[in-house]
Design a protein around this motif. Structure first.
Motif: not given
Length: 191
Positions: A44-59
């Motif tokens: 489980v990782l902390e995303p370092l950005v608060n609130d809810s937001f859209g982000a790209w996950f590059i896998i």
């Protein structure tokens, strides 16, 4: 390469290869300070950005470590892919399943926030075993069509029989080159 725009919320991103387990997602004070809850098959990782937001996950899956020039946090995380049918990267509201499941209705699953990118992407396959995950939090232009300057996350899986935690880029949030993972207790230690 898998590119998926997801909703990140509740300050956590989960990578797992076993069934969902709420107990493994319970933060204590040390985990909050470290920004990670580590288990060999459930991270489980902390995303370092608060609130809810859209982000790209590059896998991606590669043989070598290549750090993104836009990364603000970059580290190798030991991970064991134990059960292929539970292998996924998750936020509270969405799941990217990293296994093929052709019998599902993808349109219906996408509407529920569940994605099966490997149903159509044939150049990546994941097999049981140990990996080093190159986890990166980046700020800049993600490698997607029509990118906008934003936060994006990269998860690069590198097959490795003896993966070790290693900070590749020091950050302003506490991860330093002398930060190590004590696998016995699943906590970060600063030497």
């Amino acid at each position: 390469m898998i590119r998926q725009n997801v909703l990140v919320s509740k300050n956590q991103i989960v990578i797992r290869s076993i069934p969902y387990d709420l107990d493994k997602e319970t933060w204590d004070e040390k985990n909050i300070e470290d920004g990670i809850i580590w288990n060999e098959n459930y991270i489980v990782l902390e995303p370092l950005v608060n609130d809810s937001f859209g982000a790209w996950f590059i896998i991606n899956k590669k043989d070598t470590v290549e750090v993104d020039e836009n990364s603000v946090r970059s580290a190798l995380l030991p991970f064991e892919l134990e059960n292929e049918s539970d292998f996924s990267i998750n936020t509270i509201s969405q799941t990217i399943n990293l296994f093929v499941k052709n019998e599902i209705d993808e349109k219906e699953e996408n509407a529920k926030g569940k994605y099966y990118p490997l149903n159509s992407i044939k150049d990546i396959d994941f097999t049981k075993g140990k990996y080093a995950i190159l986890f990166e939090i980046c700020v800049g232009l993600p490698p997607v069509d029509n990118p906008e300057h934003e936060v994006y996350y990269k998860f690069t899986f590198i097959k490795n029989d003896n993966p070790e935690f290693k900070v590749l880029k020091e950050d302003d949030y506490g991860w330093r080159f002398n930060t190590h993972l004590d696998k016995r207790i699943g906590k970060l230690i600063k030497k």
